[in-house]
Write a protein that holds these residues in place. Structure first.
Motif, PDB file in Angstrom:
ATOM      1  N   ASP A  35       0.858  -1.188   0.000  1.00 24.60           N
ATOM      2  CA  ASP A  35       0.000   0.000   0.000  1.00 24.60           C
ATOM      3  C   ASP A  35       0.892   1.234   0.000  1.00 24.60           C
ATOM      4  OD1 ASP A  35      -2.883  -0.776   0.175  1.00 24.60           O
ATOM      5  OD2 ASP A  35      -2.148  -1.894   1.912  1.00 24.60           O
ATOM      6  N   ILE A  36       0.646   2.138  -0.938  1.00 22.40           N
ATOM      7  CA  ILE A  36       1.431   3.361  -1.063  1.00 22.40           C
ATOM      8  C   ILE A  36       0.488   4.551  -0.909  1.00 22.40           C
ATOM      9  CG2 ILE A  36       3.009   4.674  -2.522  1.00 22.40           C
ATOM     10  CD1 ILE A  36       3.603   2.071  -4.019  1.00 22.40           C
ATOM     11  N   SER A  37       0.767   5.395   0.075  1.00 27.60           N
ATOM     12  CA  SER A  37      -0.094   6.542   0.354  1.00 27.60           C
ATOM     13  C   SER A  37       0.768   7.753   0.666  1.00 27.60           C
ATOM     14  CB  SER A  37      -1.030   6.229   1.532  1.00 27.60           C
ATOM     15  OG  SER A  37      -0.272   5.928   2.703  1.00 27.60           O
ATOM     16  N   ILE A  38       0.132   8.896   0.820  1.00 27.55           N
ATOM     17  CA  ILE A  38       0.855  10.123   1.139  1.00 27.55           C
ATOM     18  C   ILE A  38       0.162  10.837   2.284  1.00 27.55           C
ATOM     19  CG2 ILE A  38      -0.408  11.490  -0.578  1.00 27.55           C
ATOM     20  CD1 ILE A  38       2.234  13.067  -1.006  1.00 27.55           C
ATOM     21  N   LYS A  39       0.958  11.329   3.209  1.00 27.09           N
ATOM     22  CA  LYS A  39       0.450  12.114   4.325  1.00 27.09           C
ATOM     23  C   LYS A  39       1.386  13.289   4.530  1.00 27.09           C
ATOM     24  CE  LYS A  39      -1.090  11.837   9.132  1.00 27.09           C
ATOM     25  NZ  LYS A  39      -1.251  10.969  10.332  1.00 27.09           N
ATOM     26  N   SER A 132       2.494  16.595  -3.182  1.00 27.54           N
ATOM     27  CA  SER A 132       1.857  15.431  -3.777  1.00 27.54           C
ATOM     28  C   SER A 132       2.154  15.417  -5.268  1.00 27.54           C
ATOM     29  CB  SER A 132       0.341  15.476  -3.538  1.00 27.54           C
ATOM     30  OG  SER A 132      -0.274  14.316  -4.057  1.00 27.54           O
ATOM     31  N   PRO A 133       2.783  14.377  -5.779  1.00 25.88           N
ATOM     32  CA  PRO A 133       3.248  14.393  -7.177  1.00 25.88           C
ATOM     33  C   PRO A 133       2.111  14.283  -8.186  1.00 25.88           C
ATOM     34  CG  PRO A 133       3.612  12.231  -6.214  1.00 25.88           C
ATOM     35  CD  PRO A 133       3.129  13.114  -5.096  1.00 25.88           C
ATOM     36  N   GLN A 134       2.393  14.811  -9.371  1.00 20.99           N
ATOM     37  CA  GLN A 134       1.476  14.616 -10.490  1.00 20.99           C
ATOM     38  C   GLN A 134       1.845  13.380 -11.298  1.00 20.99           C
ATOM     39  OE1 GLN A 134       0.724  17.871 -13.115  1.00 20.99           O
ATOM     40  NE2 GLN A 134      -0.332  19.090 -11.571  1.00 20.99           N
ATOM     41  N   LYS A 135       3.045  12.908 -11.084  1.00 19.78           N
ATOM     42  CA  LYS A 135       3.515  11.718 -11.794  1.00 19.78           C
ATOM     43  C   LYS A 135       4.261  10.827 -10.810  1.00 19.78           C
ATOM     44  CE  LYS A 135       6.365  10.286 -15.753  1.00 19.78           C
ATOM     45  NZ  LYS A 135       7.277  10.761 -16.822  1.00 19.78           N
ATOM     46  N   PHE A 136       3.964   9.535 -10.843  1.00 20.71           N
ATOM     47  CA  PHE A 136       4.582   8.601  -9.899  1.00 20.71           C
ATOM     48  C   PHE A 136       5.003   7.329 -10.644  1.00 20.71           C
ATOM     49  CE2 PHE A 136       4.215   4.971  -6.963  1.00 20.71           C
ATOM     50  CZ  PHE A 136       5.129   5.366  -5.993  1.00 20.71           C
ATOM     51  N   GLU A 137       6.198   6.838 -10.281  1.00 14.05           N
ATOM     52  CA  GLU A 137       6.712   5.622 -10.902  1.00 14.05           C
ATOM     53  C   GLU A 137       7.311   4.716  -9.825  1.00 14.05           C
ATOM     54  OE1 GLU A 137       9.156   6.337 -14.358  1.00 14.05           O
ATOM     55  OE2 GLU A 137       8.363   8.362 -14.555  1.00 14.05           O
ATOM     56  N   ASN A 155      -1.400  -1.366  -4.223  1.00 14.64           N
ATOM     57  CA  ASN A 155      -2.444  -0.344  -4.215  1.00 14.64           C
ATOM     58  C   ASN A 155      -1.784   1.017  -3.988  1.00 14.64           C
ATOM     59  OD1 ASN A 155      -5.290   0.691  -3.935  1.00 14.64           O
ATOM     60  ND2 ASN A 155      -4.496   1.212  -1.898  1.00 14.64           N
ATOM     61  N   VAL A 156      -2.076   1.974  -4.872  1.00 12.07           N
ATOM     62  CA  VAL A 156      -1.486   3.307  -4.790  1.00 12.07           C
ATOM     63  C   VAL A 156      -2.596   4.335  -4.626  1.00 12.07           C
ATOM     64  CG1 VAL A 156      -0.065   5.045  -5.945  1.00 12.07           C
ATOM     65  CG2 VAL A 156       0.429   2.608  -6.274  1.00 12.07           C
ATOM     66  N   ALA A 157      -2.442   5.219  -3.635  1.00 16.02           N
ATOM     67  CA  ALA A 157      -3.386   6.320  -3.421  1.00 16.02           C
ATOM     68  C   ALA A 157      -2.586   7.549  -3.001  1.00 16.02           C
ATOM     69  CB  ALA A 157      -4.415   5.954  -2.354  1.00 16.02           C
ATOM     70  N   LEU A 158      -2.191   8.346  -4.003  1.00 14.49           N
ATOM     71  CA  LEU A 158      -1.400   9.549  -3.775  1.00 14.49           C
ATOM     72  C   LEU A 158      -2.191  10.756  -4.265  1.00 14.49           C
ATOM     73  CD1 LEU A 158       2.055   8.236  -5.086  1.00 14.49           C
ATOM     74  CD2 LEU A 158       1.314   8.390  -2.701  1.00 14.49           C
ATOM     75  N   GLY A 159      -3.083  11.247  -3.430  1.00 16.25           N
ATOM     76  CA  GLY A 159      -3.929  12.350  -3.856  1.00 16.25           C
ATOM     77  C   GLY A 159      -4.820  11.920  -5.011  1.00 16.25           C
ATOM     78  N   ASP A 160      -4.681  12.624  -6.137  1.00 19.94           N
ATOM     79  CA  ASP A 160      -5.483  12.298  -7.313  1.00 19.94           C
ATOM     80  C   ASP A 160      -4.946  11.087  -8.074  1.00 19.94           C
ATOM     81  OD1 ASP A 160      -7.184  14.421  -6.803  1.00 19.94           O
ATOM     82  OD2 ASP A 160      -5.982  15.835  -7.982  1.00 19.94           O
ATOM     83  N   LEU A 161      -3.730  10.656  -7.749  1.00 21.47           N
ATOM     84  CA  LEU A 161      -3.141   9.499  -8.428  1.00 21.47           C
ATOM     85  C   LEU A 161      -3.548   8.220  -7.698  1.00 21.47           C
ATOM     86  CD1 LEU A 161       0.486  10.730  -9.216  1.00 21.47           C
ATOM     87  CD2 LEU A 161      -1.514  10.775 -10.693  1.00 21.47           C
ATOM     88  N   LEU A 171       6.306  -8.469 -15.290  1.00 22.56           N
ATOM     89  CA  LEU A 171       5.802  -7.099 -15.231  1.00 22.56           C
ATOM     90  C   LEU A 171       5.850  -6.616 -13.788  1.00 22.56           C
ATOM     91  CD1 LEU A 171       4.482  -4.709 -16.695  1.00 22.56           C
ATOM     92  CD2 LEU A 171       2.253  -5.754 -16.241  1.00 22.56           C
ATOM     93  N   HIS A 172       6.814  -5.777 -13.482  1.00 21.38           N
ATOM     94  CA  HIS A 172       6.944  -5.289 -12.106  1.00 21.38           C
ATOM     95  C   HIS A 172       7.311  -3.804 -12.075  1.00 21.38           C
ATOM     96  CE1 HIS A 172      11.315  -6.029 -12.715  1.00 21.38           C
ATOM     97  NE2 HIS A 172      10.908  -7.154 -13.270  1.00 21.38           N
ATOM     98  N   GLU A 173       6.692  -3.034 -12.959  1.00 24.03           N
ATOM     99  CA  GLU A 173       6.847  -1.588 -12.981  1.00 24.03           C
ATOM    100  C   GLU A 173       5.473  -0.931 -13.058  1.00 24.03           C
ATOM    101  OE1 GLU A 173       9.276  -0.678 -16.303  1.00 24.03           O
ATOM    102  OE2 GLU A 173      11.108  -1.511 -15.443  1.00 24.03           O
ATOM    103  N   LEU A 174       5.371   0.258 -12.476  1.00 25.67           N
ATOM    104  CA  LEU A 174       4.107   0.985 -12.473  1.00 25.67           C
ATOM    105  C   LEU A 174       4.374   2.442 -12.827  1.00 25.67           C
ATOM    106  CD1 LEU A 174       1.034   1.112 -11.772  1.00 25.67           C
ATOM    107  CD2 LEU A 174       1.722   1.671  -9.429  1.00 25.67           C
ATOM    108  N   ARG A 175       3.611   2.981 -13.760  1.00 24.41           N
ATOM    109  CA  ARG A 175       3.710   4.383 -14.162  1.00 24.41           C
ATOM    110  C   ARG A 175       2.303   4.979 -14.163  1.00 24.41           C
ATOM    111  NH1 ARG A 175       8.051   2.505 -13.691  1.00 24.41           N
ATOM    112  NH2 ARG A 175       9.808   2.440 -15.146  1.00 24.41           N
ATOM    113  N   ILE A 176       2.097   6.020 -13.375  1.00 19.78           N
ATOM    114  CA  ILE A 176       0.790   6.684 -13.367  1.00 19.78           C
ATOM    115  C   ILE A 176       0.987   8.197 -13.337  1.00 19.78           C
ATOM    116  CG2 ILE A 176      -0.515   4.819 -12.298  1.00 19.78           C
ATOM    117  CD1 ILE A 176      -0.197   6.191  -9.619  1.00 19.78           C
ATOM    118  N   GLY A 177       0.053   8.913 -13.962  1.00 20.16           N
ATOM    119  CA  GLY A 177       0.083  10.363 -13.952  1.00 20.16           C
ATOM    120  C   GLY A 177       0.982  10.949 -15.031  1.00 20.16           C
TER     121      GLY A 177
END
Length: 359
Positions: A35-39, A132-137, A155-161, A171-177
């Motif tokens: 789980d990846i989150s931001i505070k 809070s980033p607009q792009k996360f990898e 599971n990723v929840a970083l603001g709007d991302l 497959l072990h990479e993730l690119r969002i935003g």
């Protein structure tokens, strides 16, 4: 004789089976949950991973690695902070807005997962961020070299991302935003403004140029040369077109304080400031470029990121120079303070160079 050989072979195989190796002792699924989150300004990366996997990967030489007792698990979470942190940070890479993040392990414990019949270790990694980033990898490479069937549910929840993913060996990479151009320019400009303070030697160098000036015109020319030269090397280094060893760069930057202090204290003509500002500005550009270390080249806005960062550095340097000029204009009117400041900076320059060069 043939019967004796067959009997001996059977007994050997039987006895070998009584002593299973550690690597064959894993009877459960190789599985993890992340789980990846931001505070605030911290990204929290919480991974729950099969206890056997993390013990074998992080502490392979530990004699207790095959011990499945609760006491062995307790010893592992209490005594293995450093190797676990090293293993995780070496095999997990996080990028926010095209820059790599630096994290640390803040918690290691044992947990039980619902619907899972094996013990899990829970590790909490924390990564400071500017916003809070607009792009996360995320690049994830745990366990796969030893067990190609390893699976991680992310599971990723970083603001709007927000995103969910299943990592497997293929497959072990993730690119969002994605970063917009206006956001890129603003983000890296502000990053440049803040990064100036991390290279405190530049503030001292600017102060020395102000103290040793013969006129405002000479000072302005020296600062212009300093800004121009460091901007050039900063852009080249930021675009990864030019590079020098970090240890060498930091040693020269520390040496600049000593040399400029000595020159200001002893020289009467004081006509070499342009050369000193330009020569050392070349190396300061590499120092400033450390704020862009690891900048990804596939972001689409790399040249704009570097230019905005350079402008931010220039704006900060100009503001600092103006403030120092106003302050020193009045402070240096105090009798004997000029000589005392230079001697103090000279001594500091010697000590700082020794520290940077030899430690």
């Amino acid at each position: 004789m043939g019967r004796l050989f067959i009997f001996s072979t059977i007994m050997f195989v039987f006895l070998l089976g009584l002593f299973p190796s550690v690597t064959s002792a894993h009877d459960n699924d190789s599985i993890a949950f992340t789980d990846i989150s931001i505070k605030g300004n911290v990204i929290k990366f919480v991974i729950q991973i099969d206890m056997y996997d993390i013990r074998v990967e992080a502490t392979p030489e530990n004699p207790d690695v095959g011990d499945k007792t609760s006491e062995a698990y307790d010893r592992f979470v209490k005594e293995s902070h450093d190797p676990v942190e090293k293993y995780l940070l070496s095999n997990i890479e996080l990028y926010a807005d095209d820059l790599p993040l630096k994290g640390k392990l803040t918690q290691l414990s044992q947990v039980d997962k619902e619907d899972q019949n094996q013990p899990f270790a829970e590790a909490v990694l924390e990564y400071p961020v500017e916003n809070s980033p607009q792009k996360f990898e995320l690049d994830y490479n745990l366990v796969f070299e030893r067990d190609s069937y390893h699976v991680n549910y992310v599971n990723v929840a970083l603001g709007d991302l927000k995103a969910n993913a299943v990592f497997v060996s293929e497959l072990h990479e993730l690119r969002i935003g994605q970063m917009s151009l206006p956001y890129t320019l603003e983000h890296f400009f502000l990053l440049g403004l803040k990064h100036v303070l991390t290279l405190f030697e530049s503030i001292i160098l600017i102060a020395l140029l102000i103290i040793g000036r013969k006129s405002v015109k000479q000072l302005a020319a020296a600062l212009f040369v300093f800004l121009g030269i460091y901007s050039l090397t900063l852009i080249l280094a930021g675009l990864q077109l030019l590079n020098l060893p970090d240890h060498f760069i930091h040693s020269i930057i520390a040496l600049s304080i000593f040399i400029v202090s000595l020159y200001t204290l002893l020289s009467k003509k004081k006509n070499l400031y342009l050369w000193l500002a330009g020569g050392f500005g070349f190396f300061y550009g590499f120092g400033y470029a450390e704020g862009l270390a690891g900048l990804k080249s596939d972001g689409g806005h790399k040249i704009y990121s570097v230019l905005a960062y350079t402008v931010g550095i220039g704006a900060a340097v100009s503001i600092i120079a103006l403030i120092l000029y106003l302050v020193l204009h009045f402070v240096l009117k105090v009798k004997n303070l000029f000589s005392w400041i230079l001697k103090t900076l000279l001594l500091f320059g010697i000590v700082w160079f020794i520290v940077r060069a030899f430690f």
